[in-house]
Write a protein that holds these residues in place. Structure first.
Motif, PDB file in Angstrom:
ATOM      1  N   ALA A 256      12.275  -9.499  24.851  1.00  0.00           N
ATOM      2  CA  ALA A 256      13.586  -9.622  25.660  1.00  0.00           C
ATOM      3  C   ALA A 256      14.528 -10.654  24.983  1.00  0.00           C
ATOM      4  O   ALA A 256      15.760  -9.976  25.136  1.00  0.00           O
ATOM      5  CB  ALA A 256      13.272 -10.062  27.278  1.00  0.00           C
ATOM      6  N   ALA A 257      14.268 -11.798  24.621  1.00  0.00           N
ATOM      7  CA  ALA A 257      15.135 -12.677  23.791  1.00  0.00           C
ATOM      8  C   ALA A 257      15.748 -11.998  22.681  1.00  0.00           C
ATOM      9  O   ALA A 257      16.773 -12.031  22.385  1.00  0.00           O
ATOM     10  CB  ALA A 257      14.475 -13.862  23.518  1.00  0.00           C
TER      11      ALA A 257
ATOM     12  N   TYR B  99      15.999  -8.558  22.103  1.00  0.00           N
ATOM     13  CA  TYR B  99      16.907  -7.461  22.174  1.00  0.00           C
ATOM     14  C   TYR B  99      18.440  -7.924  22.817  1.00  0.00           C
ATOM     15  O   TYR B  99      19.258  -7.538  22.464  1.00  0.00           O
ATOM     16  CB  TYR B  99      16.342  -6.392  23.022  1.00  0.00           C
ATOM     17  N   ALA B 100      18.409  -8.856  23.452  1.00  0.00           N
ATOM     18  CA  ALA B 100      19.384  -9.800  23.951  1.00  0.00           C
ATOM     19  C   ALA B 100      20.333 -10.136  22.910  1.00  0.00           C
ATOM     20  O   ALA B 100      21.718 -10.260  23.065  1.00  0.00           O
ATOM     21  CB  ALA B 100      19.155 -10.834  24.866  1.00  0.00           C
ATOM     22  N   ALA B 101      19.460 -10.519  21.697  1.00  0.00           N
ATOM     23  CA  ALA B 101      20.333 -11.166  20.487  1.00  0.00           C
ATOM     24  C   ALA B 101      20.904 -10.085  19.719  1.00  0.00           C
ATOM     25  O   ALA B 101      21.584 -10.194  18.803  1.00  0.00           O
ATOM     26  CB  ALA B 101      19.706 -12.077  19.806  1.00  0.00           C
TER      27      ALA B 101
ATOM     28  N   ASP C 139      17.397  -6.620  38.578  1.00  0.00           N
ATOM     29  CA  ASP C 139      17.603  -7.330  37.155  1.00  0.00           C
ATOM     30  C   ASP C 139      17.191  -6.419  36.242  1.00  0.00           C
ATOM     31  O   ASP C 139      15.954  -5.823  35.966  1.00  0.00           O
ATOM     32  CB  ASP C 139      16.554  -8.447  37.232  1.00  0.00           C
ATOM     33  N   ASP C 140      17.962  -6.170  35.091  1.00  0.00           N
ATOM     34  CA  ASP C 140      17.850  -5.370  34.073  1.00  0.00           C
ATOM     35  C   ASP C 140      16.641  -5.785  33.211  1.00  0.00           C
ATOM     36  O   ASP C 140      15.765  -4.857  32.531  1.00  0.00           O
ATOM     37  CB  ASP C 140      19.181  -5.398  33.045  1.00  0.00           C
ATOM     38  N   GLU C 141      16.277  -7.336  33.184  1.00  0.00           N
ATOM     39  CA  GLU C 141      15.222  -7.621  32.456  1.00  0.00           C
ATOM     40  C   GLU C 141      13.850  -7.366  33.360  1.00  0.00           C
ATOM     41  O   GLU C 141      12.803  -7.985  32.781  1.00  0.00           O
ATOM     42  CB  GLU C 141      15.427  -8.959  31.990  1.00  0.00           C
TER      43      GLU C 141
END
Length: 279
Positions: A71-72, A74-76, A226-228
């Motif tokens: 998740a971290a 893809y967020a970046a 929540d998308d995550e």
């Protein structure tokens, strides 16, 4: 890019296809070799004339580490980023999601959609990406987490799939990838049919075929949450359908929310509501 064979092959093939390429290295801060790995990726990018940037994210040790790191990462990354997932990765994901009790959506390849990660190498095997690196004189980096038995994916890769291949007497990766593609076609058709169901209309939801009603509810809960977060569980979906059918006036769902029925309509209350959550 991690510097492994899959992402290196994607870099080479993307450049060879004439794309404007930027290699992005994400350092999760989980092992000391991050800076050296970033430099190796930067060198490979320079070799093929690609751009490069490195991003540092923070992932604290603890439970569900793989999911939190993903998740971290893809967020970046930018929207529509290409990743080097192969048919072997797809087969591993099918087995992992099967063990988790996923429905059709979890057993199908992720469909290419604008803004979502693209996976152009799903038709290749891990041996193919290694061959690309070998032909180009590139030496892939080895990620120790890929062989760490603490992680489910590592055990599926090194223990479960080889055992299944031995029992079946055949290459099960190819079988699983083919089955995933077929399941994906079926899931897409069901999604299209379920799109015609208004999940806030209790009567429509209660009288719809169960497979379509479940998909309509799942899509609604995901769109307003929540998308995550993890996808809605089967138990949550069943509770919402119970409210639609009149077996309960309200029920709890994830994110501190509840679904209530008033005057024949369903409404999500509480939590951090996304678009349409207050309908």
């Amino acid at each position: 890019m991690s510097g492994g064979a899959d992402s290196l092959a994607l870099l080479v093939l993307a450049a060879a296809a004439g794309l404007e390429v930027t290699a992005v290295h994400v350092d999760h801060g989980l092992r000391p070799g991050g800076p050296a790995e970033a430099e190796a990726v930067a060198q490979a990018a320079r070799l093929v004339g690609a751009g490069f940037r490195s991003v540092r994210v923070h992932v604290a040790p603890g439970g569900d580490l793989e999911a939190r790191a993903r998740a971290a990462r893809y967020a970046a990354l930018p929207a529509g980023v290409m990743t080097g997932h192969t048919a072997d990765d797809l087969a591993e994901t099918v087995v992992i999601n099967l063990l988790r009790g996923a429905g059709l959506g979890g057993l199908a390849p992720m469909r290419a959609e604008p803004g979502r990660p693209q996976r152009p190498l799903l038709g290749l095997r891990r041996a193919d990406t290694e061959a690309v690196c070998s032909r180009c004189g590139l030496v892939p980096l080895a990620d120790p987490m890929n062989a760490d038995p603490r992680f489910v994916r590592a055990r599926v890769r090194t223990e479960v799939l080889p055992l299944l291949a031995d029992v079946a007497g055949r290459d099960v990766v190819a079988v699983l990838a083919r089955q995933a593609a077929l399941i994906g076609d079926d899931a897409a058709l069901l999604d299209e049919l379920a799109a015609g169901i208004d999940p806030t209309d209790a009567r429509m939801l209660a009288t719809a075929p169960a497979p379509l009603a479940r998909r309509a509810v799942r899509r609604w809960l995901r769109a307003t949450g929540d998308d995550e977060a993890h996808p809605p569980s089967a138990a949550e979906v069943a509770r919402v359908l119970g409210v639609a059918a009149g077996r309960a006036v309200a029920c709890q769902v994830s994110g501190g929310r509840r679904v209530a029925r008033r005057a024949g309509r369903l409404r999500i209350e509480g939590g951090e509501l996304g678009p349409g959550g207050g309908r």
